[in-house]
Scaffold this active site. Structure first.
Site, PDB file in Angstrom:
ATOM      1  CE  LYS A 117     -71.171  35.403  -7.293  1.00 17.42           C
ATOM      2  NZ  LYS A 117     -71.256  33.925  -7.018  1.00 17.42           N
ATOM      3  CE1 TYR A 167     -75.684  34.240  -3.501  1.00 21.96           C
ATOM      4  CE2 TYR A 167     -74.158  35.711  -2.393  1.00 21.96           C
ATOM      5  CZ  TYR A 167     -74.604  35.086  -3.548  1.00 21.96           C
ATOM      6  OH  TYR A 167     -73.963  35.310  -4.746  1.00 21.96           O
ATOM      7  CG  PHE A 204     -72.254  26.632  -0.561  1.00 17.44           C
ATOM      8  CD1 PHE A 204     -72.811  27.880  -0.801  1.00 17.44           C
ATOM      9  CD2 PHE A 204     -72.894  25.521  -1.088  1.00 17.44           C
ATOM     10  CE1 PHE A 204     -73.982  28.026  -1.532  1.00 17.44           C
ATOM     11  CE2 PHE A 204     -74.070  25.646  -1.826  1.00 17.44           C
ATOM     12  CZ  PHE A 204     -74.613  26.911  -2.046  1.00 17.44           C
ATOM     13  NE  ARG A 257     -78.738  31.327 -13.462  1.00 13.57           N
ATOM     14  CZ  ARG A 257     -78.360  30.922 -12.239  1.00 13.57           C
ATOM     15  NH1 ARG A 257     -78.172  31.814 -11.266  1.00 13.57           N
ATOM     16  NH2 ARG A 257     -78.153  29.667 -11.980  1.00 13.57           N
ATOM     17  CB  THR A 316     -72.969  27.055 -10.142  1.00 13.52           C
ATOM     18  OG1 THR A 316     -74.355  27.332 -10.327  1.00 13.52           O
ATOM     19  CG2 THR A 316     -72.503  27.597  -8.803  1.00 13.52           C
ATOM     20  NE  ARG A 341     -71.403  32.043 -12.328  1.00 11.08           N
ATOM     21  CZ  ARG A 341     -72.582  31.738 -11.803  1.00 11.08           C
ATOM     22  NH1 ARG A 341     -73.296  30.744 -12.302  1.00 11.08           N
ATOM     23  NH2 ARG A 341     -73.044  32.428 -10.774  1.00 11.08           N
ATOM     24  CG  ASN A 379     -69.450  31.609  -9.310  1.00  9.11           C
ATOM     25  OD1 ASN A 379     -69.482  32.688  -8.730  1.00  9.11           O
ATOM     26  ND2 ASN A 379     -70.438  30.748  -9.267  1.00  9.11           N
ATOM     27  CG  HIS A 381     -75.791  36.776  -8.118  1.00  6.49           C
ATOM     28  ND1 HIS A 381     -76.261  35.626  -7.528  1.00  6.49           N
ATOM     29  CD2 HIS A 381     -76.876  37.591  -8.297  1.00  6.49           C
ATOM     30  CE1 HIS A 381     -77.581  35.746  -7.344  1.00  6.49           C
ATOM     31  NE2 HIS A 381     -77.975  36.929  -7.794  1.00  6.49           N
ATOM     32  CD  GLU A 430     -81.121  37.688  -6.641  1.00  8.48           C
ATOM     33  OE1 GLU A 430     -80.596  38.068  -7.709  1.00  8.48           O
ATOM     34  OE2 GLU A 430     -80.993  36.532  -6.204  1.00  8.48           O
TER      35      GLU A 430
HETATM   36  O1  CDP Z   1     -74.852  31.479  -8.524  1.00 10.38           O
HETATM   37  P1  CDP Z   1     -75.696  30.298  -8.938  1.00 10.38           P
HETATM   38  O2  CDP Z   1     -77.181  30.608  -8.963  1.00 10.38           O
HETATM   39  O3  CDP Z   1     -75.217  29.683 -10.222  1.00 10.38           O
HETATM   40  O4  CDP Z   1     -75.456  29.155  -7.846  1.00 10.38           O
HETATM   41  P2  CDP Z   1     -76.148  28.904  -6.412  1.00 10.38           P
HETATM   42  O5  CDP Z   1     -76.380  27.440  -6.277  1.00 10.38           O
HETATM   43  O6  CDP Z   1     -77.328  29.813  -6.239  1.00 10.38           O
HETATM   44  O7  CDP Z   1     -75.025  29.312  -5.380  1.00 10.38           O
HETATM   45  C1  CDP Z   1     -74.777  30.660  -5.050  1.00 10.38           C
HETATM   46  C2  CDP Z   1     -73.285  30.862  -4.999  1.00 10.38           C
HETATM   47  O8  CDP Z   1     -72.746  30.088  -3.928  1.00 10.38           O
HETATM   48  C3  CDP Z   1     -72.500  30.398  -6.228  1.00 10.38           C
HETATM   49  O9  CDP Z   1     -72.539  31.298  -7.307  1.00 10.38           O
HETATM   50  C4  CDP Z   1     -71.109  30.232  -5.656  1.00 10.38           C
HETATM   51  O10 CDP Z   1     -70.430  31.479  -5.524  1.00 10.38           O
HETATM   52  C5  CDP Z   1     -71.425  29.689  -4.253  1.00 10.38           C
HETATM   53  N1  CDP Z   1     -71.322  28.208  -4.168  1.00 10.38           N
HETATM   54  C6  CDP Z   1     -70.255  27.639  -3.490  1.00 10.38           C
HETATM   55  O11 CDP Z   1     -69.404  28.355  -2.941  1.00 10.38           O
HETATM   56  N2  CDP Z   1     -70.160  26.261  -3.398  1.00 10.38           N
HETATM   57  C7  CDP Z   1     -71.070  25.473  -3.983  1.00 10.38           C
HETATM   58  N3  CDP Z   1     -70.966  24.143  -3.885  1.00 10.38           N
HETATM   59  C8  CDP Z   1     -72.167  26.043  -4.666  1.00 10.38           C
HETATM   60  C9  CDP Z   1     -72.256  27.417  -4.747  1.00 10.38           C
HETATM   61 MG    MG Z   2     -78.463  31.106  -7.425  1.00  7.52          MG
END
Ligand code: CDP
Ligand code: MG
Length: 140
Positions: free
Chosen positions: A11, A51, A59, A87, A93, A104, A114, A117, A128
């Site tokens: 990222k 996304y 968010f 993962r 996350t 992370r 973070n 992805h 994806e």
């Molecule tokens: O990336 P991951 O699958 O772990 O988390 P997600 O729930 O799919 O969220 C996608 C991305 O959104 C995260 O990796 C963060 O960059 C962002 N995010 C955020 O900005 N604020 C949050 N509360 C949760 C996620």
């Molecule tokens: Mg995700």
């Protein structure tokens, strides 16, 4: 156990701090091979489409703006149980909740920034990967 492919994105917070090689070393040391790779500056439309699953989340707007704020490196990782393994190497996350020695935990700045992805399931990985790569661009 099976050989899988999954999508990785380094990222903008990480490309900005010159961490592409450090992050990719973690994957390669763990037995995941990088079988496709390109550096891109995402458009807003690309980030929103990628996304889209999060479109209703609070968010979403900030996430899409952040993902377009600088270069990203999109890549396909291949290996044994690659989706789950990737993962695990990424960690939770929110970097504050991520296990020691995860990407992370070691490199993440915030829950948004973070550093990387990873696809969360084999089905999502297929979507994806095809979002960014033609089959001919993946060389295993
Ligand atoms: O990336 P991951 O699958 O772990 O988390 P997600 O729930 O799919 O969220 C996608 C991305 O959104 C995260 O990796 C963060 O960059 C962002 N995010 C955020 O900005 N604020 C949050 N509360 C949760 C996620
Ligand atoms: Mg995700």
């Amino acid at each position: 156990m099976a050989i899988e492919r999954t999508l990785s994105i380094i990222k903008p917070d990480a490309t900005k701090r010159n961490l592409t090689g450090a992050i990719n070393a973690r994957f390669e040391e763990s037995g995941l091979a990088i079988v496709a790779q390109k550096r891109l500056h995402l458009t807003r439309a690309q980030a929103e489409a990628f996304y889209a699953v999060h479109a209703q989340r609070s968010f979403y707007g900030e996430l899409c703006a952040y993902m377009c704020s600088g270069p990203v490196v999109v890549q396909v990782l291949q290996g044994e149980s690659a989706v789950t393994r990737h993962r695990e190497i990424l960690g939770a996350t929110n970097p504050a909740n991520a296990a020691p020695k995860t990407i992370r935990k070691d490199f993440g700045v915030s829950v948004q920034e973070n550093s990387a992805h990873g696809s969360d399931s084999p089905t999502e990985a297929q979507r994806e990967i095809s979002f960014f790569f033609a089959q001919t661009e993946i060389v295993g």
